[in-house]
Design a protein around this motif. Structure first.
Motif, mmCIF file in Angstrom:
data_model
loop_
_atom_site.group_PDB
_atom_site.id
_atom_site.type_symbol
_atom_site.label_atom_id
_atom_site.label_comp_id
_atom_site.label_asym_id
_atom_site.label_seq_id
_atom_site.Cartn_x
_atom_site.Cartn_y
_atom_site.Cartn_z
ATOM 1 N N ARG A 20 0.854 -1.242 0.143
ATOM 2 C CA ARG A 20 0.086 -0.031 0.159
ATOM 3 C C ARG A 20 0.675 1.419 -0.148
ATOM 4 O O ARG A 20 0.403 2.400 0.151
ATOM 5 C CB ARG A 20 -0.945 -0.011 1.210
ATOM 6 C CG ARG A 20 -1.679 -1.322 0.928
ATOM 7 C CD ARG A 20 -2.464 -1.488 2.505
ATOM 8 N NE ARG A 20 -3.466 -2.616 2.636
ATOM 9 C CZ ARG A 20 -3.335 -3.878 2.633
ATOM 10 N NH1 ARG A 20 -1.936 -4.172 2.621
ATOM 11 N NH2 ARG A 20 -4.407 -4.613 2.816
ATOM 12 N N ARG A 73 -5.288 0.935 -2.173
ATOM 13 C CA ARG A 73 -5.982 0.144 -1.109
ATOM 14 C C ARG A 73 -6.633 -1.198 -1.748
ATOM 15 O O ARG A 73 -6.916 -1.106 -2.950
ATOM 16 C CB ARG A 73 -6.938 0.938 -0.492
ATOM 17 C CG ARG A 73 -6.814 2.213 0.145
ATOM 18 C CD ARG A 73 -5.999 2.044 1.451
ATOM 19 N NE ARG A 73 -5.775 2.966 2.185
ATOM 20 C CZ ARG A 73 -4.730 4.106 1.920
ATOM 21 N NH1 ARG A 73 -4.044 3.950 0.895
ATOM 22 N NH2 ARG A 73 -4.624 5.088 2.916
ATOM 23 N N ASP A 111 -9.692 -3.436 2.007
ATOM 24 C CA ASP A 111 -9.642 -2.222 2.687
ATOM 25 C C ASP A 111 -10.735 -1.092 2.441
ATOM 26 O O ASP A 111 -11.233 -0.587 3.347
ATOM 27 C CB ASP A 111 -8.390 -1.494 2.284
ATOM 28 C CG ASP A 111 -7.004 -2.095 2.552
ATOM 29 O OD1 ASP A 111 -6.897 -2.840 3.773
ATOM 30 O OD2 ASP A 111 -5.855 -1.739 1.976
#
Length: 292
Positions: free
Chosen positions: A219, A238, A242
């Motif tokens: 990320r 993401r 997420d």
């Protein structure tokens, strides 16, 4: 939507700009980038590149068309916001509106849109297309950061974003919380962005774009710096998980996750998007949510 610098980082928003991957003779790196740094870089990048983007992609986007991504999925047929006849009279916020093409489509169906964007130059294009107004029907254009929406609580029935804002902020949970705040209970929030899977692949339209180059789970932001080391472009990744957790944390229920297939009629290549890749892997993810 553009070329990649050794590592894939996703793409910029369809309604905003076409990223050419030119960090002013600087370099592209993966490193942390905070909220203010990311917002400042995004504002500057889109202001500098709005003219080229609208020139290159204005025909595809149209002046009053609501298209969700490079695949060409059109809201007039997808109805992800709800049946078109039920949009009349709704207060709608478009986040990351660019030249407000989507808001113009909404206004033509009787909705009351507000088009918000961080880029002053993009909103100038919205005025140009709308002959000095937000659109033929006229609607507000607001220059502001999606991380701090300048609206009262429960101001809107519906919020939407077609490739706008979310991949460019360091704290997307803050954007989701702001959207939830300004939506009325039961309000719908629908947004599209680069499919997270794309971050693991080379950002190329041909066969090389089917090769995994990086971890899907990394990320670390993608950052472009100029020769003086100033940040000129930032994008944040993401995973799908997420996004689901961020939405739930902001008080949204995920109703649907749409991954548009590439249609036969669309033969355009838009940066890393192409008919070849689009028929094999998803390029866009559209989240359809309800404020609980």
């Amino acid at each position: 939507m553009e070329q990649q610098h050794e590592v894939d980082r996703g793409v910029p928003p369809l309604t905003h700009g076409d990223h050419q991957g030119d960090p002013d003779d600087g370099d592209a790196v993966r490193r942390p980038a905070g909220g203010r740094e990311s917002s400042r870089a995004s504002r500057g990048w889109w202001d500098r590149n709005a003219d080229e983007y609208q020139n290159d992609h204005g025909d595809f986007l149209g002046d009053a068309r609501f298209v969700w991504g490079p695949e060409g999925l059109d809201e007039s047929t997808a109805c992800l916001l709800g049946p078109a006849e039920q949009l009349r009279g709704l207060d709608v916020l478009e986040v990351g509106a660019g030249a407000a093409q989507c808001s113009r489509w909404l206004a033509a169906r009787g909705a009351r849109p507000v088009a918000l964007d961080l880029s002053h130059r993009q909103l100038q294009h919205a005025l140009r297309i709308g002959d000095g107004q937000g659109g033929e029907q006229g609607f507000p254009l607001v220059e502001a950061d999606a991380r701090a929406l300048p609206f009262a609580d429960s101001s809107f029935d519906l919020a939407c974003s077609a490739y706008g804002a979310i991949p460019f902020v360091a704290d997307p949970e803050r954007v989701f919380a702001e959207v939830a705040r300004v939506l009325r209970p039961g309000g719908r929030w629908v947004f599209s962005l680069t499919h997270p899977l794309r971050w693991a692949l080379a950002d190329e339209p041909g066969p090389e774009g089917l090769t995994v180059l990086a971890s899907y789970f990394d990320r670390t932001p993608y950052v472009e710096q100029d020769a003086a080391g100033r940040t000129v472009y930032v994008e944040h990744h993401r995973t799908l998980g997420d996004r689901v957790r961020e939405l739930a944390g902001a008080g949204f229920r995920l109703d649907d996750l749409v991954e548009p297939e590439w249609p036969e009629w669309n033969q355009q290549v838009w940066g890393g998007w192409s008919p070849l890749r689009g028929r094999l892997i998803p390029g866009t993810a559209i989240f359809v949510c309800t404020r609980t």
